[in-house]
Motif scaffolding. Structure first.
Motif, mmCIF file in Angstrom:
data_model
loop_
_atom_site.group_PDB
_atom_site.id
_atom_site.type_symbol
_atom_site.label_atom_id
_atom_site.label_comp_id
_atom_site.label_asym_id
_atom_site.label_seq_id
_atom_site.Cartn_x
_atom_site.Cartn_y
_atom_site.Cartn_z
ATOM 1 N N MET A 1 1.813 -10.006 23.447
ATOM 2 C CA MET A 1 1.062 -10.059 24.055
ATOM 3 C C MET A 1 1.487 -11.079 25.798
ATOM 4 S SD MET A 1 -3.044 -9.304 24.130
ATOM 5 C CE MET A 1 -3.886 -9.779 22.446
ATOM 6 N N ASP A 3 2.176 -11.193 28.788
ATOM 7 C CA ASP A 3 1.618 -11.546 30.134
ATOM 8 C C ASP A 3 0.528 -12.306 29.809
ATOM 9 O OD1 ASP A 3 -0.142 -9.527 29.073
ATOM 10 O OD2 ASP A 3 -1.492 -10.082 30.537
ATOM 11 N N TYR A 31 -15.172 -9.426 25.416
ATOM 12 C CA TYR A 31 -13.414 -8.862 25.683
ATOM 13 C C TYR A 31 -13.297 -9.934 25.278
ATOM 14 C CZ TYR A 31 -14.350 -4.365 27.257
ATOM 15 O OH TYR A 31 -15.429 -3.902 28.060
ATOM 16 N N ARG A 34 -14.257 -10.577 21.191
ATOM 17 C CA ARG A 34 -14.066 -9.051 20.295
ATOM 18 C C ARG A 34 -12.517 -9.793 20.407
ATOM 19 N NH1 ARG A 34 -16.285 -4.908 18.328
ATOM 20 N NH2 ARG A 34 -14.656 -3.784 19.214
ATOM 21 N N ASN A 35 -11.560 -9.797 20.975
ATOM 22 C CA ASN A 35 -9.886 -9.194 21.161
ATOM 23 C C ASN A 35 -9.308 -10.718 21.397
ATOM 24 O OD1 ASN A 35 -10.770 -6.921 21.236
ATOM 25 N ND2 ASN A 35 -10.177 -6.759 23.762
ATOM 26 N N HIS A 36 -9.940 -11.496 22.557
ATOM 27 C CA HIS A 36 -8.745 -13.017 22.060
ATOM 28 C C HIS A 36 -9.660 -13.389 21.101
ATOM 29 C CE1 HIS A 36 -7.347 -12.585 26.092
ATOM 30 N NE2 HIS A 36 -8.353 -11.812 26.322
ATOM 31 N N LYS A 40 -15.969 -9.618 15.616
ATOM 32 C CA LYS A 40 -15.953 -7.876 16.196
ATOM 33 C C LYS A 40 -16.982 -7.604 16.298
ATOM 34 C CE LYS A 40 -11.565 -6.610 16.719
ATOM 35 N NZ LYS A 40 -10.736 -6.559 18.355
ATOM 36 N N GLY A 41 -17.846 -8.785 15.934
ATOM 37 C CA GLY A 41 -19.327 -8.141 16.008
ATOM 38 C C GLY A 41 -20.434 -8.317 16.831
ATOM 39 N N ARG A 43 -21.069 -6.114 20.015
ATOM 40 C CA ARG A 43 -20.324 -4.659 20.426
ATOM 41 C C ARG A 43 -20.328 -4.130 21.813
ATOM 42 N NH1 ARG A 43 -22.141 -3.926 14.584
ATOM 43 N NH2 ARG A 43 -20.681 -4.743 13.299
ATOM 44 N N GLU A 82 -21.574 -13.557 13.831
ATOM 45 C CA GLU A 82 -20.975 -14.153 12.732
ATOM 46 C C GLU A 82 -21.085 -15.306 12.993
ATOM 47 O OE1 GLU A 82 -19.791 -12.750 15.344
ATOM 48 O OE2 GLU A 82 -17.439 -11.335 14.499
ATOM 49 N N ARG B 165 -18.558 -8.280 10.466
ATOM 50 C CA ARG B 165 -17.573 -7.403 10.083
ATOM 51 C C ARG B 165 -16.779 -6.300 10.416
ATOM 52 N NH1 ARG B 165 -16.984 -9.532 3.749
ATOM 53 N NH2 ARG B 165 -15.029 -8.574 4.216
ATOM 54 N N TYR B 168 -15.215 -0.590 12.167
ATOM 55 C CA TYR B 168 -15.637 0.365 13.038
ATOM 56 C C TYR B 168 -14.228 0.773 13.543
ATOM 57 C CZ TYR B 168 -20.818 -0.277 12.565
ATOM 58 O OH TYR B 168 -22.196 -0.632 12.246
ATOM 59 N N HIS B 170 -13.549 0.911 16.213
ATOM 60 C CA HIS B 170 -13.504 -0.252 17.517
ATOM 61 C C HIS B 170 -12.984 -1.333 17.600
ATOM 62 C CE1 HIS B 170 -16.513 2.556 17.693
ATOM 63 N NE2 HIS B 170 -16.554 2.728 18.868
ATOM 64 N N ASP B 171 -12.782 -1.781 15.874
ATOM 65 C CA ASP B 171 -12.105 -2.983 15.659
ATOM 66 C C ASP B 171 -11.003 -3.212 15.178
ATOM 67 O OD1 ASP B 171 -15.303 -3.240 16.229
ATOM 68 O OD2 ASP B 171 -16.267 -3.892 13.574
ATOM 69 N N LEU B 172 -10.917 -2.147 14.857
ATOM 70 C CA LEU B 172 -9.197 -2.300 14.403
ATOM 71 C C LEU B 172 -8.844 -2.989 15.179
ATOM 72 C CD1 LEU B 172 -8.733 1.869 13.677
ATOM 73 C CD2 LEU B 172 -8.948 -0.410 11.389
ATOM 74 N N SER B 173 -7.510 -3.768 14.143
ATOM 75 C CA SER B 173 -6.872 -4.651 15.113
ATOM 76 C C SER B 173 -5.603 -4.763 15.063
ATOM 77 C CB SER B 173 -7.713 -6.100 15.726
ATOM 78 O OG SER B 173 -7.930 -6.625 14.254
ATOM 79 N N TYR B 179 -4.558 -1.578 25.200
ATOM 80 C CA TYR B 179 -5.521 -0.326 25.024
ATOM 81 C C TYR B 179 -5.078 0.368 26.224
ATOM 82 C CZ TYR B 179 -7.378 -4.717 22.109
ATOM 83 O OH TYR B 179 -7.558 -5.773 20.832
ATOM 84 N N GLU B 221 -1.744 -4.601 27.609
ATOM 85 C CA GLU B 221 -1.439 -5.365 26.127
ATOM 86 C C GLU B 221 -2.621 -5.736 26.108
ATOM 87 O OE1 GLU B 221 0.865 -6.176 24.296
ATOM 88 O OE2 GLU B 221 2.914 -5.387 26.534
ATOM 89 N N ARG B 222 -3.806 -5.525 27.037
ATOM 90 C CA ARG B 222 -5.051 -6.046 26.422
ATOM 91 C C ARG B 222 -6.223 -5.574 27.460
ATOM 92 N NH1 ARG B 222 -5.381 -10.852 30.516
ATOM 93 N NH2 ARG B 222 -3.273 -10.818 31.185
ATOM 94 N N GLU B 223 -7.367 -5.572 26.854
ATOM 95 C CA GLU B 223 -8.575 -4.672 27.378
ATOM 96 C C GLU B 223 -8.674 -5.104 28.811
ATOM 97 O OE1 GLU B 223 -11.381 -4.156 24.540
ATOM 98 O OE2 GLU B 223 -11.809 -1.955 24.532
#
Lengths: 167, 698
Positions: A1, A3, A31, A34-36, A40-41, A43, A82, B165, B168, B170-173, B179, B221-223
């Motif tokens: 990533m 950027d 986000y 979840r992503n950084h 993931k819990g 939603r 979590e 945990r 789903y 949606h949780d795949l990374s 994205y 690159e990012r959501e």
């Protein structure tokens, strides 16, 4: 990533840990989590604060992370699902939900757990109706509502009997 | 079909049974139920069974997970497979230990001989015993020997899902994930006239913009960047809009007048002689389009290889990995063998939602960035606005009656779209983006599956009562203004609401009690038993009369061949209709997991209450306007009724699907309870204040 290096760095306090993320300051907390941070819990459900799937505790208060910008949680303590327990050592609310099998798809449950923990933080002995009112901002499409309410009441009773049980 | 037991399961030396059924977890708990079936036949602890996701090329092709058929069919197949696996291991152990097979016992995978010698599945795991084609020579256990089946084993997947945990889609990374977001047309039939992607492309972190006809998407690159870029593209695109939808206020008239293909679905006897008929009664019922409204919008991740022959991998919460693979291969021009679809759980699935559509979205964007996995998650607005809907429909029921009010002839007619446009159902590619691409074709109107497979619009349209004569006619619309497909219970929701409301109307006209009236034309003892159980459990007839309170009953045997279900509803009708309590009796034969089955019935009844009281897809001449939880409200915690479920003893009958059995009877029971409370027969769903008012006599 690549950027990401160009994006500003911001410190956040999540589940007792100070973490640094690189993203724009108006990025939704959802986000970031979840992503950084790979949590993931929490939603995505609607992005508009209307379904409760993205709830987290911000300084103990259940807050929609999908419409809370990163800048708004500076210096505040964020708790995600979590941070409440693990599959081996679940939070009493989570344990009660598993005992009651209070779920079908499970997607909305972390948000429900956050809302319930938020409720029990301000009302240790809620009635059935008070639990429903507290969870009214959480949508569930599978129809697990009644099992969830019974589980929250179970957890409340357990926590009153042994308050140290909180993970 | 599935000739080798090794296609279904592997025995690992570490003491684990890896089970790979073709069915998928939709949130209904089916993998737990199937694990129980396998553990039972294999004589192992359920804790040793590891459920593997369905993957094309590896899993048996069991088509779709739908129609409440998994336990009924997949469970039955698994039972035979596991009985054979057990038998082969016992035979191998007998040879190794020099002991006759009938002297060996199996406990948790340990094969024990009376002389103290022992072997185990795990020890024999490497012997290739499961590679030989199945013989079918091994008998499954009798139900009387069950120890795991019939117990309420807790769901295997819940601890992970409830503690956050990643479980789903949606949780795949995966490494290198980017994205994607798709910018849908602003209305049905709109075409992309002009686009200036420069501003979107200039956003830091945007990888590419994809345009193919009116299909428009972005990869970032990012959501958060993908979301911003999609917003930018939306603002910088010009679309040509045109009205393609019927006038929403005239929906029933549209359904009645649109071009249709008329077919007689079922018939018995003929109309009675005029002299026999004392009275004739008729009524028309209507349901709107309904949305799946899953809590998690559809999501998929796709990866196109960047070396050699292009290969596509897709991770999806589809109901059928094989049909989706075929459709994707067709859509992107690859051989099926070069496409792999892996199932990963999604949020609750109640039928054909956007899962397959978003898989094509992800694939199309992934084709633009070979070597990079692309994850696409729909917005809430796209989920509520663009996923297939359960079709709007009209049902007209007419009956000719004798002097005591008994039915001599019953005629049931349906007008509406069909209930399946799933992948594989259509000559064109039945995925949303396919129609938006350059040269794409619209998805053709849904067809009607044969009644022998449960029907679609016709599901539960054949009377479940012992009427001497009836006729069932379906008018399948040949125009499909809004895409319709399978939503939990298909046509049964309206057909049962209509037929069971009408039964109450007939009982009222004859001055007879609704339960007595039904039992008088219901000979099947299992059907009578659920009606009687629901009536007894709810205290039928013994309620004190209360202002604005009412009770009603609804009954059906799902698909006329699956689980029997009777529901008694208690409502309070003041400024709006509130359902206080649902008392439900179900006979589904052998129950694998009683608590799981009860959970399915409770959930189905609560969802049906939501459909019946609140739900209606709103639209104007251009597009769907109910695209948020504010415009498409569903039942909330404070509105949910108490639900009391009684599962009747299986009585030695085989397992019947249970997941959809409560939908129609619940709606009917509520409608009948509203009539009991207000004396107003509301024949238009949902039972909102507005529709109640409209149904009141002038």
């Amino acid at each position: 990533m690549d950027d990401e290096r160009a994006a500003p760095a911001t410190a956040v306090l999540v589940n007792g840990q100070r973490r640094e993320v690189r993203t724009e300051r108006d990025t939704a907390l959802l986000y970031v989590l979840r992503n950084h941070l790979g949590l993931k819990g929490t939603r995505f459900g609607c992005g508009l604060g209307l379904c409760g799937a993205c709830l987290v505790l911000v300084d103990g208060l259940a807050t929609y992370s999908c419409d809370t910008p990163l800048w708004a949680v500076q210096g505040k303590e964020i708790t995600t699902v979590e941070g409440l327990g693990t599959a081996d050592q679940p939070h009493p609310v989570t344990r009660a939900l598993i005992a009651r099998q209070g779920a079908q798809c499970g997607y909305c449950l972390p948000g429900v757990i956050i809302a319930a923990v938020g409720l029990l933080g301000r009302n240790a002995d809620p009635s059935d109706e008070e639990v429903r009112v507290a969870l009214d901002g959480n949508l569930c499409r599978c129809g697990a509502h009644n099992r969830i309410v019974r589980a929250v009441l179970d957890a409340a009773a357990e926590l009153r009997a042994a308050p140290e049980a909180t993970a | 079909m599935n000739p080798r037991p090794g296609d279904w399961l592997r025995v690992l030396p570490a003491g684990v049974i890896e089970l790979r059924p073709g069915k998928v977890e939709l949130g209904q708990g089916v993998l737990t139920a199937l694990a129980q079936v396998a553990a039972e036949e294999l004589d192992v602890s359920p804790a040793r069974v590891r459920m593997m996701p369905a993957v094309t090329g590896l899993s048996p092709d069991e088509g779709y997970t739908s129609g409440s058929l998994s336990v009924q069919y997949s469970g039955a197949a698994l039972r035979l497979v596991c009985a054979e696996v057990r038998g082969r291991f016992v035979a191998a152990a007998a040879a190794r230990l020099g002991v006759p097979e009938d002297k060996l016992t199996v406990a948790d995978g340990q094969i024990q001989a009376p002389n103290g010698r022992a072997s185990s599945y795990w020890e024999l795991a490497g012997a290739g015993l499961l590679d030989q084609p199945a013989t079918g020579d091994y008998q499954p256990k009798p139900a009387s020997a069950y120890r795991v089946v019939g117990t309420s084993l807790p769901r295997l997947d819940l601890p992970d899902k409830l503690t956050g945990r990643p479980r789903y889609t949606h949780d795949l990374s995966p490494d290198g994930l980017c994205y994607g977001r798709v910018v849908r047309p602003p209305s049905r039939g709109a075409t992309l006239a002009r686009l200036d992607p420069a501003a979107a492309l200039a956003l830091p972190g945007v990888v590419t913009v994809v345009r193919d006809g009116s299909f428009l998407g972005v990869v970032a690159e990012r959501e958060e960047v993908a979301l911003r870029a999609a917003g930018r593209l939306r603002a910088d695109a010009s679309w040509e809009r045109r009205p393609t939808l019927p006038d929403p206020a005239g929906l029933p008239a549209f359904l009645r007048s649109a071009a249709a293909e008329t077919a007689v679905l079922a018939e018995r006897g003929g109309p009675p002689a005029p002299g026999q008929v004392a009275t004739s009664i008729e009524a028309t019922y209507h349901r709107p389009y309904l949305a799946h409204a899953s809590m998690g919008p559809s999501s998929a991740t796709a990866l196109v290889s960047d070396q050699g022959t292009p290969r596509l991998r897709v991770w999806s919460h589809t109901q059928g990995v094989y049909p989706l693979r075929a459709e994707l291969a067709h859509a992107v021009g690859l051989a099926e063998d070069d496409v792999t679809v892996t199932h990963v759980a999604g949020a609750g699935c109640y039928g054909h939602n956007g899962a397959d559509d978003v898989a094509l979205d992800a694939a199309l964007l992934a084709m633009a960035v070979p070597g990079r996995p692309v994850q696409v998650t729909w917005s809430r607005a796209d989920e509520l606005g663009w996923a297939p809907f359960g079709p709007a429909a009209l049902v007209h029921v007419a009956a000719e009656l004798d002097s005591t009010g008994n039915v001599l002839f019953w005629r049931h007619q349906i007008w509406g779209n069909g209930h399946s446009t799933r992948p594989g159902s259509n000559p064109s590619v039945a995925l949303l983006a396919a129609g938006h691409r350059a040269g794409g074709r619209d998805i053709e109107p849904a067809a009607e599956p044969p009644m022998s497979r449960g029907g679609g619009a016709g599901r539960n349209s054949v009377p479940g009562y012992d009427f001497p004569a009836y006729q069932v006619v379906n008018h399948r619309l040949l125009d499909m203004p809004l895409r319709t497909s399978a939503l939990r219970s298909l046509g049964a929701f309206l057909n049962v609401f209509a037929a069971e409301s009408f039964m109450d109307e007939l009982a009222a006209a004859a001055g007879r009690d609704p339960v007595e009236y039904r039992l008088a034309c219901l000979a099947d003892p299992r059907a009578r038993a659920v009606v009687e159980a629901a009536a007894r459990r709810s205290g039928w007839g013994s309620w004190p009369r209360a202002e604005s309170a009412g009770h009603g009953i609804g009954f059906a045997r799902y698909k006329n061949a699956s689980a029997y279900c009777a529901v008694v509803a208690e409502v309070a009708a003041v400024s709006e209709i509130r359902v206080r309590r649902l008392t439900i009796a179900v006979d589904a034969g052998l129950i694998i997991n009683p608590d799981g089955a009860a959970n399915q019935v409770e959930g189905g009844a609560i969802q049906a209450t939501s459909w019946a009281l609140k739900e209606r897809v709103r639209f104007d001449r251009y597009g769907v306007t109910s695209d948020s939880w504010e415009t498409y409200p569903i039942l909330r915690f404070t509105e949910v009724p108490a639900v009391d479920v009684e599962l009747l003893p299986g009585g030695g009958n085989p397992a019947l699907g249970i997941g959809e059995a409560a939908q129609g009877p619940t709606a009917a029971a509520i409608g009948n309870a509203v009539y009991d409370a207000l004396g107003v027969r509301v024949r238009t769903l949902p039972l909102t204040g507005e529709n109640v008012l409209a149904a009141m006599p002038d």
